[in-house]
Design a protein around this motif. Structure first.
Motif, PDB file in Angstrom:
ATOM      1  N   ARG A   1      41.557  38.177  44.008  1.00  0.00           N
ATOM      2  CA  ARG A   1      41.432  39.592  44.369  1.00  0.00           C
ATOM      3  C   ARG A   1      40.855  40.417  43.223  1.00  0.00           C
ATOM      4  O   ARG A   1      40.069  41.347  43.454  1.00  0.00           O
ATOM      5  CB  ARG A   1      42.800  40.139  44.773  1.00  0.00           C
ATOM      6  CG  ARG A   1      43.275  39.647  46.135  1.00  0.00           C
ATOM      7  CD  ARG A   1      44.725  40.026  46.365  1.00  0.00           C
ATOM      8  NE  ARG A   1      45.226  39.539  47.649  1.00  0.00           N
ATOM      9  CZ  ARG A   1      46.503  39.368  47.931  1.00  0.00           C
ATOM     10  NH1 ARG A   1      47.435  39.631  46.999  1.00  0.00           N
ATOM     11  NH2 ARG A   1      46.881  38.932  49.117  1.00  0.00           N
ATOM     12  N   VAL A   2      41.210  40.074  41.987  1.00  0.00           N
ATOM     13  CA  VAL A   2      40.649  40.791  40.834  1.00  0.00           C
ATOM     14  C   VAL A   2      39.159  40.491  40.703  1.00  0.00           C
ATOM     15  O   VAL A   2      38.346  41.392  40.458  1.00  0.00           O
ATOM     16  CB  VAL A   2      41.400  40.422  39.546  1.00  0.00           C
ATOM     17  CG1 VAL A   2      40.762  41.117  38.338  1.00  0.00           C
ATOM     18  CG2 VAL A   2      42.869  40.806  39.646  1.00  0.00           C
ATOM     19  N   ILE A   3      38.795  39.230  40.869  1.00  0.00           N
ATOM     20  CA  ILE A   3      37.374  38.856  40.802  1.00  0.00           C
ATOM     21  C   ILE A   3      36.593  39.576  41.890  1.00  0.00           C
ATOM     22  O   ILE A   3      35.509  40.128  41.643  1.00  0.00           O
ATOM     23  CB  ILE A   3      37.216  37.329  40.924  1.00  0.00           C
ATOM     24  CG1 ILE A   3      37.849  36.632  39.718  1.00  0.00           C
ATOM     25  CG2 ILE A   3      35.737  36.959  41.048  1.00  0.00           C
ATOM     26  CD1 ILE A   3      37.957  35.129  39.865  1.00  0.00           C
ATOM     27  N   ALA A   4      37.125  39.568  43.116  1.00  0.00           N
ATOM     28  CA  ALA A   4      36.444  40.234  44.221  1.00  0.00           C
ATOM     29  C   ALA A   4      36.250  41.719  43.937  1.00  0.00           C
ATOM     30  O   ALA A   4      35.194  42.297  44.237  1.00  0.00           O
ATOM     31  CB  ALA A   4      37.232  40.036  45.517  1.00  0.00           C
ATOM     32  N   PHE A   5      37.257  42.355  43.357  1.00  0.00           N
ATOM     33  CA  PHE A   5      37.125  43.770  42.988  1.00  0.00           C
ATOM     34  C   PHE A   5      35.999  43.961  41.980  1.00  0.00           C
ATOM     35  O   PHE A   5      35.156  44.857  42.124  1.00  0.00           O
ATOM     36  CB  PHE A   5      38.443  44.286  42.412  1.00  0.00           C
ATOM     37  CG  PHE A   5      38.312  45.602  41.709  1.00  0.00           C
ATOM     38  CD1 PHE A   5      38.149  46.785  42.422  1.00  0.00           C
ATOM     39  CD2 PHE A   5      38.348  45.671  40.318  1.00  0.00           C
ATOM     40  CE1 PHE A   5      38.017  48.002  41.766  1.00  0.00           C
ATOM     41  CE2 PHE A   5      38.218  46.886  39.655  1.00  0.00           C
ATOM     42  CZ  PHE A   5      38.049  48.057  40.381  1.00  0.00           C
ATOM     43  N   LEU A   6      35.947  43.132  40.947  1.00  0.00           N
ATOM     44  CA  LEU A   6      34.963  43.313  39.883  1.00  0.00           C
ATOM     45  C   LEU A   6      33.528  43.131  40.356  1.00  0.00           C
ATOM     46  O   LEU A   6      32.609  43.736  39.790  1.00  0.00           O
ATOM     47  CB  LEU A   6      35.263  42.356  38.724  1.00  0.00           C
ATOM     48  CG  LEU A   6      36.482  42.708  37.865  1.00  0.00           C
ATOM     49  CD1 LEU A   6      36.772  41.592  36.880  1.00  0.00           C
ATOM     50  CD2 LEU A   6      36.286  44.032  37.137  1.00  0.00           C
ATOM     51  N   VAL A   7      33.302  42.295  41.367  1.00  0.00           N
ATOM     52  CA  VAL A   7      31.938  42.101  41.859  1.00  0.00           C
ATOM     53  C   VAL A   7      31.583  43.080  42.969  1.00  0.00           C
ATOM     54  O   VAL A   7      30.456  43.080  43.472  1.00  0.00           O
ATOM     55  CB  VAL A   7      31.695  40.657  42.354  1.00  0.00           C
ATOM     56  CG1 VAL A   7      31.918  39.660  41.237  1.00  0.00           C
ATOM     57  CG2 VAL A   7      32.566  40.322  43.566  1.00  0.00           C
ATOM     58  N   SER A   8      32.534  43.937  43.353  1.00  0.00           N
ATOM     59  CA  SER A   8      32.339  44.824  44.499  1.00  0.00           C
ATOM     60  C   SER A   8      31.857  46.207  44.085  1.00  0.00           C
ATOM     61  O   SER A   8      31.895  46.590  42.909  1.00  0.00           O
ATOM     62  CB  SER A   8      33.651  44.967  45.268  1.00  0.00           C
ATOM     63  OG  SER A   8      34.542  45.856  44.588  1.00  0.00           O
ATOM     64  N   ASP A   9      31.459  46.981  45.091  1.00  0.00           N
ATOM     65  CA  ASP A   9      31.053  48.364  44.849  1.00  0.00           C
ATOM     66  C   ASP A   9      32.212  49.220  44.360  1.00  0.00           C
ATOM     67  O   ASP A   9      31.998  50.273  43.756  1.00  0.00           O
ATOM     68  CB  ASP A   9      30.485  48.970  46.133  1.00  0.00           C
ATOM     69  CG  ASP A   9      29.141  48.372  46.522  1.00  0.00           C
ATOM     70  OD1 ASP A   9      28.571  47.613  45.710  1.00  0.00           O
ATOM     71  OD2 ASP A   9      28.668  48.664  47.640  1.00  0.00           O
ATOM     72  N   ALA A  10      33.441  48.770  44.621  1.00  0.00           N
ATOM     73  CA  ALA A  10      34.613  49.517  44.162  1.00  0.00           C
ATOM     74  C   ALA A  10      34.696  49.560  42.638  1.00  0.00           C
ATOM     75  O   ALA A  10      35.361  50.422  42.071  1.00  0.00           O
ATOM     76  CB  ALA A  10      35.888  48.905  44.739  1.00  0.00           C
ATOM     77  N   ALA A  11      34.005  48.620  41.975  1.00  0.00           N
ATOM     78  CA  ALA A  11      33.982  48.569  40.506  1.00  0.00           C
ATOM     79  C   ALA A  11      32.583  48.898  39.985  1.00  0.00           C
ATOM     80  O   ALA A  11      32.127  48.344  38.992  1.00  0.00           O
ATOM     81  CB  ALA A  11      34.414  47.190  40.017  1.00  0.00           C
ATOM     82  N   SER A  12      31.913  49.823  40.641  1.00  0.00           N
ATOM     83  CA  SER A  12      30.504  50.102  40.350  1.00  0.00           C
ATOM     84  C   SER A  12      30.244  50.663  38.951  1.00  0.00           C
ATOM     85  O   SER A  12      29.100  50.666  38.496  1.00  0.00           O
ATOM     86  CB  SER A  12      29.939  51.073  41.397  1.00  0.00           C
ATOM     87  OG  SER A  12      30.709  52.274  41.425  1.00  0.00           O
ATOM     88  N   TYR A  13      31.293  51.141  38.259  1.00  0.00           N
ATOM     89  CA  TYR A  13      31.109  51.673  36.908  1.00  0.00           C
ATOM     90  C   TYR A  13      31.844  50.824  35.869  1.00  0.00           C
ATOM     91  O   TYR A  13      32.166  51.283  34.786  1.00  0.00           O
ATOM     92  CB  TYR A  13      31.588  53.131  36.846  1.00  0.00           C
ATOM     93  CG  TYR A  13      31.016  53.924  35.698  1.00  0.00           C
ATOM     94  CD1 TYR A  13      29.641  54.088  35.535  1.00  0.00           C
ATOM     95  CD2 TYR A  13      31.860  54.536  34.776  1.00  0.00           C
ATOM     96  CE1 TYR A  13      29.117  54.825  34.490  1.00  0.00           C
ATOM     97  CE2 TYR A  13      31.350  55.276  33.712  1.00  0.00           C
ATOM     98  CZ  TYR A  13      29.974  55.407  33.573  1.00  0.00           C
ATOM     99  OH  TYR A  13      29.450  56.141  32.533  1.00  0.00           O
ATOM    100  N   VAL A  14      32.082  49.562  36.219  1.00  0.00           N
ATOM    101  CA  VAL A  14      32.797  48.649  35.319  1.00  0.00           C
ATOM    102  C   VAL A  14      31.856  47.527  34.909  1.00  0.00           C
ATOM    103  O   VAL A  14      31.411  46.736  35.752  1.00  0.00           O
ATOM    104  CB  VAL A  14      34.058  48.058  35.994  1.00  0.00           C
ATOM    105  CG1 VAL A  14      34.767  47.102  35.032  1.00  0.00           C
ATOM    106  CG2 VAL A  14      34.987  49.162  36.464  1.00  0.00           C
TER     107      VAL A  14
END
Length: 259
Positions: free
Chosen positions: A231-244
């Motif tokens: 779930r953390v990996i999925a978040f990091l590659v997603s648009d939800a983490a667009s400024y990370v």
């Protein structure tokens, strides 16, 4: 939360089991096309069936060796031929090889670096032209102990530390293309290797008992599950983490002494 990966294509190395497979499942649940890569064809077929059963998605499973330039190019070409785009790369392939410095042969150093560090370099380079098209995302899977290596942790702690440095340098170079690069630093997460240790050292314990054994010294009190890392990996590659980008995230229940 909608992660914004629907219709995007994600390629995951080491995708036939463990964190790689679970990451593919989480991304497929979010509507992404997934390409899972590993060396074993039988395991890959099983992985593709599991993804389809759990998500309804039809995953592409491609056998390939991350240490082979030819295989890497072929895998990327097959992904493009199937889905027409490539937006996400998760460099997850790797094994744990840990021993004292004095007993690690030079060949073991070369093999470990080729698998973990150069494997990530190969796939990132092969995917780069396609990631540039839409501003993609890369996650390099490393390890929390790479930040504070202990005794008898070679060569894997050094390979993982190199992966962290690679992540930071790539993030600086690729930001101009809108490509984000991050790393997750894995601690004790349930895996084939962890389960083998459980059955060998504490067969009288249930998984719950073994997971929560104080000897693991995990502040959250238990070994993590693969889906928690996925779930953390999925978040990091997603648009939800667009400024990370250019950062590392420990997934270790608080065990690592370094941020």
């Amino acid at each position: 939360m909608d992660l914004g990966v629907k219709g995007k294509t994600a390629l995951i190395t080491g995708g036939s089991k463990g964190i790689g497979l679970q990451t593919a499942i989480v991304l497929a649940e979010e509507g992404a096309n997934v390409v899972v890569v590993a060396r074993g064809e039988d395991a890959l077929r099983g992985a593709a069936e599991k993804i389809k059963k759990e998500t309804g998605a039809d995953a592409l499973a491609v056998a390939g060796d991350v240490t082979s330039d030819e295989d890497v190019r072929r895998v990327v070409n097959e992904a493009i031929a199937r889905f027409g785009r490539l937006d996400i790369v998760v460099n997850n392939a790797g094994t744990s090889a840990a021993a004292p410095f004095g007993v690690v042969e030079l060949s073991a150093w070369e093999q470990d670096l080729d698998l973990k560090l150069f494997g990530a370099i190969r796939f990132s380079r092969a995917a780069l032209p396609y990631l540039k098209e839409n501003g993609g995302a890369i996650v390099n899977v490393t390890a929390s102990f790479a930040k504070t290596p202990g005794a008898a942790s070679l060569p894997t702690s050094v390979s993982r530390a190199a992966g962290m440095a690679l992540t930071k340098a790539m993030s600086r170079d690729l930001a101009k293309y809108g490509i984000r690069v991050n790393t997750v630093c894995i601690g004790l997460i349930r895996s084939d290797q962890i389960e083998k240790s459980w059955k060998q050292t504490a067969p009288e314990q249930s998984w719950e008992q073994f997971s929560r054994d104080p000897k693991h010294d995990i502040p959250l009190g238990r070994i993590g599950e693969t889906v928690e890392a996925a779930r953390v990996i999925a978040f990091l590659v997603s648009d939800a983490a667009s400024y990370v980008t250019g950062t590392s995230v420990n997934i270790d229940g608080g065990k690592a002494p370094a941020l």
